[in-house]
Design a protein around this motif. Structure first.
Motif, mmCIF file in Angstrom:
data_model
loop_
_atom_site.group_PDB
_atom_site.id
_atom_site.type_symbol
_atom_site.label_atom_id
_atom_site.label_comp_id
_atom_site.label_asym_id
_atom_site.label_seq_id
_atom_site.Cartn_x
_atom_site.Cartn_y
_atom_site.Cartn_z
ATOM 1 N N PRO B 17 0.898 -1.149 0.050
ATOM 2 C CA PRO B 17 0.162 0.201 0.068
ATOM 3 C C PRO B 17 0.843 1.280 0.096
ATOM 4 N N GLU B 18 2.061 1.208 0.467
ATOM 5 C CA GLU B 18 2.882 2.506 0.698
ATOM 6 C C GLU B 18 3.728 2.627 -0.680
ATOM 7 N N SER B 19 4.031 3.885 -1.168
ATOM 8 C CA SER B 19 4.815 4.185 -2.178
ATOM 9 C C SER B 19 5.678 5.396 -2.042
ATOM 10 N N GLN B 20 6.429 5.623 -2.679
ATOM 11 C CA GLN B 20 7.150 6.815 -2.639
ATOM 12 C C GLN B 20 7.054 7.775 -4.183
ATOM 13 N N SER B 21 6.688 8.882 -4.138
ATOM 14 C CA SER B 21 6.505 9.471 -5.318
ATOM 15 C C SER B 21 7.805 9.911 -5.673
ATOM 16 N N VAL B 22 7.997 10.309 -7.077
ATOM 17 C CA VAL B 22 9.392 10.741 -7.576
ATOM 18 C C VAL B 22 9.442 12.290 -7.089
ATOM 19 N N GLN B 23 8.528 13.057 -6.907
ATOM 20 C CA GLN B 23 8.556 14.342 -6.345
ATOM 21 C C GLN B 23 9.100 14.348 -5.029
ATOM 22 N N ASP B 24 8.687 13.352 -4.054
ATOM 23 C CA ASP B 24 9.231 13.070 -2.618
ATOM 24 C C ASP B 24 10.601 12.755 -2.827
ATOM 25 N N ALA B 25 11.015 11.892 -3.647
ATOM 26 C CA ALA B 25 12.347 11.499 -3.821
ATOM 27 C C ALA B 25 13.271 12.468 -4.390
ATOM 28 N N VAL B 26 12.959 13.551 -5.041
ATOM 29 C CA VAL B 26 13.734 14.733 -5.578
ATOM 30 C C VAL B 26 13.735 15.545 -4.365
ATOM 31 N N ALA B 27 12.536 15.857 -3.574
ATOM 32 C CA ALA B 27 12.485 16.876 -2.541
ATOM 33 C C ALA B 27 13.347 16.484 -1.551
ATOM 34 N N ARG B 28 13.560 15.298 -1.187
ATOM 35 C CA ARG B 28 14.384 14.669 0.114
ATOM 36 C C ARG B 28 15.799 14.487 -0.396
ATOM 37 N N GLY B 29 16.169 14.623 -1.679
ATOM 38 C CA GLY B 29 17.566 14.521 -2.365
ATOM 39 C C GLY B 29 18.036 12.895 -2.658
ATOM 40 N N ASP B 30 16.895 12.195 -2.545
ATOM 41 C CA ASP B 30 17.073 10.740 -2.708
ATOM 42 C C ASP B 30 17.749 10.493 -4.372
ATOM 43 N N ILE B 31 17.307 11.612 -5.204
ATOM 44 C CA ILE B 31 17.545 11.581 -6.609
ATOM 45 C C ILE B 31 17.748 12.956 -7.025
ATOM 46 N N ASP B 32 18.611 13.205 -8.139
ATOM 47 C CA ASP B 32 18.523 14.628 -8.573
ATOM 48 C C ASP B 32 17.288 14.442 -9.571
ATOM 49 N N ALA B 33 17.106 15.870 -10.212
ATOM 50 C CA ALA B 33 15.793 16.034 -10.851
ATOM 51 C C ALA B 33 16.227 15.456 -12.198
ATOM 52 N N ALA B 34 17.672 15.753 -12.563
ATOM 53 C CA ALA B 34 17.796 15.190 -14.100
ATOM 54 C C ALA B 34 17.707 13.774 -14.254
ATOM 55 N N THR B 35 18.149 13.138 -13.264
ATOM 56 C CA THR B 35 18.331 11.659 -13.324
ATOM 57 C C THR B 35 16.638 11.175 -13.205
ATOM 58 N N ALA B 36 15.712 11.719 -12.406
ATOM 59 C CA ALA B 36 14.478 11.359 -12.329
ATOM 60 C C ALA B 36 13.955 11.658 -13.616
ATOM 61 N N ARG B 37 13.980 12.796 -14.243
ATOM 62 C CA ARG B 37 13.634 12.673 -15.682
ATOM 63 C C ARG B 37 13.942 11.667 -16.534
ATOM 64 N N ASP B 38 15.140 11.325 -16.467
ATOM 65 C CA ASP B 38 15.766 10.391 -17.578
ATOM 66 C C ASP B 38 15.006 8.921 -17.195
#
Lengths: 79, 343
Positions: B17-38
């Motif tokens: 039931p739990e998930s992490q959105s990509v926006q949350d991952a970028v905001a938390r610094g889990d991933i950079d925005a450019a890599t998230a786009r790729d």
């Protein structure tokens, strides 16, 4: 201008497929659409061409072509 | 694998039931925005509370319930995984079989990296074809990618990992059990020369997780690229993917532009990685519409192909008589294409 700029720019165009018109020292790797794998290829190409070590894991998309050029210059001066 | 007659499939997937959105991952610094786009994902499922073998149980129970197969009738239970299953020197497949009540099923674990679920279906098919008395076979996959051992966003290039389990029942399609899909053909090709990509220049050591405290496939891939270049991988992958799809379509009796072939389903890797490694050979082999089912799941370990079978089995994307070719690959490397249709 860096003494190595012409060689470095030629490498970026010939080996890494960057369009010459997009290539300036201010261009960021993000603007050139370099992803992580392309940065590894950059470090390999620089090592082969100049014998200089570029730590690709320390590079970010915001770093510029000029940043790498300065690293090459510094290593060639000290070697 | 050449099938003498189509096999029946019933396929399901379980997501936490739990998930992490990509926006949350970028905001938390889990991933950079450019890599998230790729990567192109919108979210990744996260299984903090349920361990992989229990995730597999959830998927398996639902599939068995849907098709009315009693667990004791299963002849084989194949469980494929990529990462830690919850204990050491212990068999997750035996746990799944025992908890499921599949007491006559031979439990086998598949360490096939990310193509494990697909190879499980191929192995199940071989068992059914070889032993006329064998009951249905169940193929499960389950993985979760939690810190401190796996950074779901950053342990690898070209993909981010989602937590999920899948279950696919394979049977003879002789009318005894319902078939949500028919399996017509499998094409698997091999590129063991690329095994080094996931080892790099590391020595083989004596301790699990001894190379790095967090699984770091990026390190081995960097070593691979420095030694061999990206092009060698891309060229080899294109060659074997094209061969797997061509073989599968030929065995299924499908032309590349066959009007019955509705979809070519792609793995759940990052968008850019798929654009470079998978889509060019796939486009050469078939003109079927590309179907990407992984943007909200991420790459689900050994279960990408099986999760896509679950989506095809339960959704209404395929009308009766329509086919899909489902493609997958896994480190090592193997590439598998399966041709399935809606009965």
């Amino acid at each position: 201008m860096s003494a190595n700029q012409d060689r470095f720019f030629a490498l970026m165009v010939d080996k890494l497929g960057v369009a010459p018109e997009e290539l300036t020292t201010e261009a960021t790797f993000e603007s050139l659409e370099f992803d992580s794998l392309a940065l590894i290829e950059l470090s390999v190409a620089v090592q082969k061409e100049f014998g200089a070590q570029i730590d690709e894991t320390a590079l970010t998309p915001e770093d510029t072509v000029g940043d790498v050029l300065r690293t090459i210059d510094a290593q060639l001066v000290t070697s | 694998m050449e099938l003498t007659s189509p096999l029946g499939l019933v396929a399901g997937a379980w997501y936490p039931p739990e998930s992490q959105s990509v926006q949350d991952a970028v905001a938390r610094g889990d991933i950079d925005a450019a890599t998230a786009r790729d990567l192109g994902y919108v979210s990744l499922p996260v299984s903090s509370a349920v361990a992989p073998p229990d995730m597999a149980m959830e998927a398996a129970r639902e599939v068995l319930l849907r098709c009315g197969v009693r667990p004791e009738k299963l002849s084989l239970l194949l469980h494929a995984s990529v990462h830690h299953q919850g204990h050491d020197a212990w068999s997750a497949p035996h746990y799944v079989a025992e908890r499921l009540g599949a007491h006559a099923a031979v439990p086998i674990g598949l360490l096939q990296q990310c193509n494990g679920g697909a190879i499980g279906i191929e192995t199940a098919a071989a068992r059914l074809l070889a032993d006329p008395e064998a009951g249905p076979a169940l193929v499960t996959t389950a993985d979760r990618f939690l810190m401190p051992s796996w950074d779901r966003w950053r342990s690898d290039y070209g993909m981010a990992a989602g937590d999920a389990a899948t279950a696919v029942l394979v049977h003879r399609a002789d009318g005894t059990h319902p078939a949500e899909l028919l399996l017509h053909a499998i094409g698997t090709t091999v590129a063991t020369e690329l095994e080094v990509m996931h080892r790099g220049d590391d020595e083989l050591n004596a301790t699990p997780m001894g190379h790095s405290p967090v699984i770091d496939v990026r390190r081995t891939k960097r070593a691979f690229i420095k030694a061999y270049g990206v092009e060698w991988f891309t060229k080899t992958a294109h060659d074997r993917i094209r061969a797997a799809v061509d073989l599968c379509l030929r065995r299924a009796g499908l032309a590349p532009d066959d009007p019955r072939l509705r979809y070519a389903v792609i793995p759940r890797l990052g968008t850019k990685a798929m654009d470079e490694a998978y889509l060019p050979p796939l486009r050469e082999s078939t003109s079927a519409e590309l179907l990407d089912l992984g943007r909200a799941t991420g790459h689900v370990g050994a279960g990408d192909l099986n999760a896509s079978l679950a989506d095809l089995a339960q959704g209404d994307r395929l009308a009766p008589g329509q086919y899909a070719v489902v493609l997958n690959g896994g480190g090592g490397f193997t590439f598998t294409a399966m041709a399935v249709s809606r009965p």
